[in-house]
Scaffold this motif. Sequence first.
Motif, PDB file in Angstrom:
ATOM      1  N   GLU A  59       0.825  -1.203   0.000  1.00 55.81           N
ATOM      2  CA  GLU A  59       0.000   0.000   0.000  1.00 55.81           C
ATOM      3  C   GLU A  59       0.865   1.261   0.000  1.00 55.81           C
ATOM      4  OE1 GLU A  59      -3.280   0.171  -0.473  1.00 55.81           O
ATOM      5  OE2 GLU A  59      -3.119  -2.004  -0.753  1.00 55.81           O
ATOM      6  N   GLU A  60       2.045   1.193   0.619  1.00 53.14           N
ATOM      7  CA  GLU A  60       2.949   2.346   0.637  1.00 53.14           C
ATOM      8  C   GLU A  60       3.408   2.701  -0.771  1.00 53.14           C
ATOM      9  OE1 GLU A  60       2.875   0.611   4.652  1.00 53.14           O
ATOM     10  OE2 GLU A  60       3.173  -0.266   2.657  1.00 53.14           O
ATOM     11  N   PHE A  61       3.768   1.686  -1.555  1.00 52.39           N
ATOM     12  CA  PHE A  61       4.189   1.948  -2.931  1.00 52.39           C
ATOM     13  C   PHE A  61       3.019   2.436  -3.775  1.00 52.39           C
ATOM     14  CE2 PHE A  61       8.042  -0.872  -2.330  1.00 52.39           C
ATOM     15  CZ  PHE A  61       8.953   0.124  -2.611  1.00 52.39           C
ATOM     16  N   LYS A  62       1.843   1.864  -3.570  1.00 49.95           N
ATOM     17  CA  LYS A  62       0.663   2.302  -4.322  1.00 49.95           C
ATOM     18  C   LYS A  62       0.346   3.764  -4.020  1.00 49.95           C
ATOM     19  CE  LYS A  62      -1.584  -2.201  -4.929  1.00 49.95           C
ATOM     20  NZ  LYS A  62      -2.779  -3.042  -4.675  1.00 49.95           N
ATOM     21  N   ALA A  63       0.454   4.129  -2.742  1.00 48.80           N
ATOM     22  CA  ALA A  63       0.174   5.516  -2.349  1.00 48.80           C
ATOM     23  C   ALA A  63       1.183   6.476  -2.981  1.00 48.80           C
ATOM     24  CB  ALA A  63       0.195   5.645  -0.829  1.00 48.80           C
ATOM     25  N   ALA A  64       2.461   6.097  -2.983  1.00 51.05           N
ATOM     26  CA  ALA A  64       3.504   6.945  -3.577  1.00 51.05           C
ATOM     27  C   ALA A  64       3.268   7.114  -5.074  1.00 51.05           C
ATOM     28  CB  ALA A  64       4.878   6.343  -3.318  1.00 51.05           C
ATOM     29  N   LEU A  65       2.915   6.016  -5.735  1.00 47.18           N
ATOM     30  CA  LEU A  65       2.669   6.060  -7.173  1.00 47.18           C
ATOM     31  C   LEU A  65       1.436   6.902  -7.493  1.00 47.18           C
ATOM     32  CD1 LEU A  65       3.338   5.115 -10.028  1.00 47.18           C
ATOM     33  CD2 LEU A  65       2.012   3.034  -9.574  1.00 47.18           C
ATOM     34  N   ASP A  66       0.375   6.713  -6.723  1.00 46.45           N
ATOM     35  CA  ASP A  66      -0.853   7.465  -6.944  1.00 46.45           C
ATOM     36  C   ASP A  66      -0.638   8.958  -6.732  1.00 46.45           C
ATOM     37  OD1 ASP A  66      -3.712   7.509  -7.520  1.00 46.45           O
ATOM     38  OD2 ASP A  66      -3.980   8.046  -5.411  1.00 46.45           O
ATOM     39  N   THR A  67       0.128   9.312  -5.706  1.00 43.74           N
ATOM     40  CA  THR A  67       0.409  10.724  -5.429  1.00 43.74           C
ATOM     41  C   THR A  67       1.185  11.366  -6.582  1.00 43.74           C
ATOM     42  OG1 THR A  67       0.425  10.359  -3.041  1.00 43.74           O
ATOM     43  CG2 THR A  67       1.551  12.326  -3.847  1.00 43.74           C
ATOM     44  N   ALA A  68       2.213  10.681  -7.062  1.00 47.09           N
ATOM     45  CA  ALA A  68       3.006  11.201  -8.187  1.00 47.09           C
ATOM     46  C   ALA A  68       2.143  11.329  -9.438  1.00 47.09           C
ATOM     47  CB  ALA A  68       4.198  10.287  -8.455  1.00 47.09           C
ATOM     48  N   HIS A  69       1.324  10.328  -9.693  1.00 43.90           N
ATOM     49  CA  HIS A  69       0.443  10.301 -10.862  1.00 43.90           C
ATOM     50  C   HIS A  69      -0.534  11.480 -10.822  1.00 43.90           C
ATOM     51  CE1 HIS A  69      -3.089   8.412 -13.125  1.00 43.90           C
ATOM     52  NE2 HIS A  69      -2.145   8.580 -14.019  1.00 43.90           N
ATOM     53  N   GLN A  70      -1.142  11.706  -9.662  1.00 45.44           N
ATOM     54  CA  GLN A  70      -2.102  12.800  -9.532  1.00 45.44           C
ATOM     55  C   GLN A  70      -1.419  14.159  -9.655  1.00 45.44           C
ATOM     56  OE1 GLN A  70      -5.126  12.699  -6.465  1.00 45.44           O
ATOM     57  NE2 GLN A  70      -4.962  10.486  -6.272  1.00 45.44           N
TER      58      GLN A  70
ATOM     59  N   ALA B 187       8.398  14.926 -11.300  1.00 48.49           N
ATOM     60  CA  ALA B 187       8.896  14.550 -12.623  1.00 48.49           C
ATOM     61  C   ALA B 187      10.364  14.142 -12.566  1.00 48.49           C
ATOM     62  CB  ALA B 187       8.715  15.706 -13.606  1.00 48.49           C
ATOM     63  N   ALA B 188      11.144  14.845 -11.746  1.00 48.39           N
ATOM     64  CA  ALA B 188      12.580  14.564 -11.656  1.00 48.39           C
ATOM     65  C   ALA B 188      12.862  13.150 -11.168  1.00 48.39           C
ATOM     66  CB  ALA B 188      13.246  15.580 -10.733  1.00 48.39           C
ATOM     67  N   GLY B 189      11.978  12.599 -10.324  1.00 51.38           N
ATOM     68  CA  GLY B 189      12.216  11.259  -9.791  1.00 51.38           C
ATOM     69  C   GLY B 189      11.231  10.215 -10.263  1.00 51.38           C
TER      70      GLY B 189
END
Length: 204
Positions: free
Chosen positions: A132-143, A181-183
Amino acid sequence: MQIPEFSPEQSVLLTHFLSEQKNALSLAQTQGYLFAVICAPEPLDVHQWLEQVCPGCDGQMDEQVLFAFMALYQQISEQVFGTRFSLPVSLQVNSKQQQYLDIQECQHWSQGFLLGAKDYIAKLLAAPLLSEEFKAALDTAHQSLGFFSLSQSDIAAIASEYELTEGQLCQQQYELMGEFAAGFAELIEVVAMNSQLYNDEGWN
């Protein structure tokens, strides 16, 4: 083959070419789209992404236009994996020497990004073995990277909720987008490996 550096003249050429093609992306949408494609766990070949950028044009475009597309792809790729990536949408200065964002360009970049990322983001977020931690990080970056695709009314509502002007909110989001975007490519690589849907040879 050595591809020359993407030039201002090629930027003008692609802007003109895309504006004349039916259902083609704008240049800013193309930049956002290619950024997402380049960061993907599994790359698309040139024919696949050209078809998305300019449907039906592949194989029929002028050689100069094709070279310009390839130079743009290479420029974004070199920034993503080499030099620090920076958003192509820059701050403008008005007649009063005040900085402002080109909101339409920001919107187009976010739209292109969401188009290029939608398939692999959906697949990664649905991965049953991804934490869930990785999903949250990915979702935050995506949004964050897709923020400017929101309607003006949605942006106004968010600004009101946080007691900001729309200009202040957009400026904050623009700065956050640059950081994400940088990361982003590194994040996608880590998430893809941890999802166990992907290994060094491609999708499982």
